[in-house]
Design an enzyme around this catalytic site. Sequence first.
Site, PDB file in Angstrom:
ATOM      1  N   TYR A 160       0.799  -1.617  -0.171  1.00  0.00           N
ATOM      2  CA  TYR A 160      -0.034   0.256  -0.242  1.00  0.00           C
ATOM      3  C   TYR A 160       0.911   1.466  -0.257  1.00  0.00           C
ATOM      4  CZ  TYR A 160      -4.704  -1.018   0.046  1.00  0.00           C
ATOM      5  OH  TYR A 160      -6.274  -1.498  -0.667  1.00  0.00           O
ATOM      6  N   LYS A 227       5.407 -13.884   6.090  1.00  0.00           N
ATOM      7  CA  LYS A 227       6.316 -14.915   4.590  1.00  0.00           C
ATOM      8  C   LYS A 227       7.685 -14.451   5.354  1.00  0.00           C
ATOM      9  CE  LYS A 227       6.488 -17.692   1.167  1.00  0.00           C
ATOM     10  NZ  LYS A 227       6.331 -18.668   1.265  1.00  0.00           N
ATOM     11  N   ASP A 281       1.396 -19.400   3.253  1.00  0.00           N
ATOM     12  CA  ASP A 281       0.834 -20.578   2.528  1.00  0.00           C
ATOM     13  C   ASP A 281       0.598 -21.772   3.628  1.00  0.00           C
ATOM     14  OD1 ASP A 281       3.866 -19.798   2.538  1.00  0.00           O
ATOM     15  OD2 ASP A 281       4.795 -21.820   1.722  1.00  0.00           O
ATOM     16  N   ASP A 305      -4.644  -8.878   1.869  1.00  0.00           N
ATOM     17  CA  ASP A 305      -5.838  -8.637   0.914  1.00  0.00           C
ATOM     18  C   ASP A 305      -6.060  -9.641   0.672  1.00  0.00           C
ATOM     19  OD1 ASP A 305      -7.062  -7.683  -0.453  1.00  0.00           O
ATOM     20  OD2 ASP A 305      -5.564  -6.841  -1.488  1.00  0.00           O
TER      21      ASP A 305
END
Length: 418
Positions: A160, A227, A281, A305
């Site tokens: 963003y 991540k 994931d 998101d």
Amino acid sequence: MSNVFGGPPAEGAWITLTETGALNVPVHPIIGFIEGDGVGPDLWAACRPVFDSAVQKAFGGSRTISWWELAAGEKSLAACGEHLPQQTFEAIKQAVVVIKGPLTTPVGGGFRSLNVTLRQQLDLYACVRPVRYIPGTPSPMKRPGDVDMVIFRENTEDVYAGIEWKSGTPDAHRLIDFLETNMGVRVDPTSGIGIKPISPHATKRLVRRALRYALEHGRRRVTIVHKGNIMKFTEGAFRDWGYQVAAEEYSDRIVTEKALSEDFHGKLPNGKVLLNDRIADSMFQQALLRPKDYEVLALPNLNGDYLSDALAAQVGGIGMAPGANIGDACAIFEATHGSAPKYAGQDKVNPGSLLLSGAMMLEHLGWGEAAALIVQGIEAAIQAGIVTYDLARLMSGAQEVSCSGFARAVVERMPIAT
Ligand code: NAP
């Protein structure tokens, strides 16, 4: 204080903030609303009577909302030549609590999404999305009722922040040269380049809000999703700063996964909240395979998101997913879907997302009794098979109603408050 559409209603009073940032809500608060573009006017016309009825039923007239229309989007452009006039920002800060319909992002060079602009200019750093199944809603899951999570997505950084350079431009070349010359990093010279910043300040305030929410709402687990195995100094640091704020500010209430097995034999003590983390994931798998193990999630912007929409799909799709963008000074509650322009003016789309966002807003005001009536009305309408087109096409034997027809069905089915 005025905005492009006029001053606030004379009969209401302002919501204010206490020194600790809590809301001071008068019995007749002025609440800002932005109708929105496309299907926005249909949604607002349907939803506002539901909000007013819930407040009336819950409080018998002793509390009411004084609605104040604020200018944004196409209606604002027609009135003053601007999609987001400066007065709207000032009015939102003054109102403290605002609800909005979807805003179309104008297509054309240099146009940033109005929604992103609002979030960034007003520092609405936490995008909060509760995801819960309403029985009767068509779902691709075998046991959609197992999904009951609240997502806290960081709203100001990561992708963003929008720091990018287009492939082949002089700035992209300059940066690629700089990286090679000064940092010893070789990048294909034809690449486009993006940079994602993640800071301790923004991470800690987001995770703090998620932890506080869990503690105040009796939730037992908070999971940091990242991540960090690949992006160690952004996503990995997000995880580390998340644990850090928990240790610094909530050490007496938080138990980590390690402490749970080493010190508590796997049994979470009463009154404590488990704080753990998952790689993004793996979290997508877990959300499908073991949704009951997750309650409150804190995520950087992009992961948040993706996961918000994936979880929303598990419980019935974006027509039913509520959301809020919350900062320390003000909050905007909003439908999470877009302006669906092809349905504009048809009184057709599902008002569920805006209705549930309104229920979140009433909770935020401390008017939980009125919020509960809206949720119960929606549950009863859906269980009776009364739904809008989007759900009707996935159900057999449903009674398809219009946007306003669904809203009326909700009001008719709100229980008498006790
Ligand atoms: P969209 O407006 O969300 O619509 C995509 C599809 O989602 C619709 O065609 C419809 O599917 C379904 N849908 C959306 N809202 C629904 C509702 N209330 N009830 C039932 N179904 C609903 O997405 P978009 O077409 O990509 O975006 C249109 C504009 O909205 C763009 O300008 C975008 O920038 C903007 N936008 C705004 C926000 C926001 O204000 N927060 C968020 C996202 C997008 P079917 O066609 O299958 O019926």
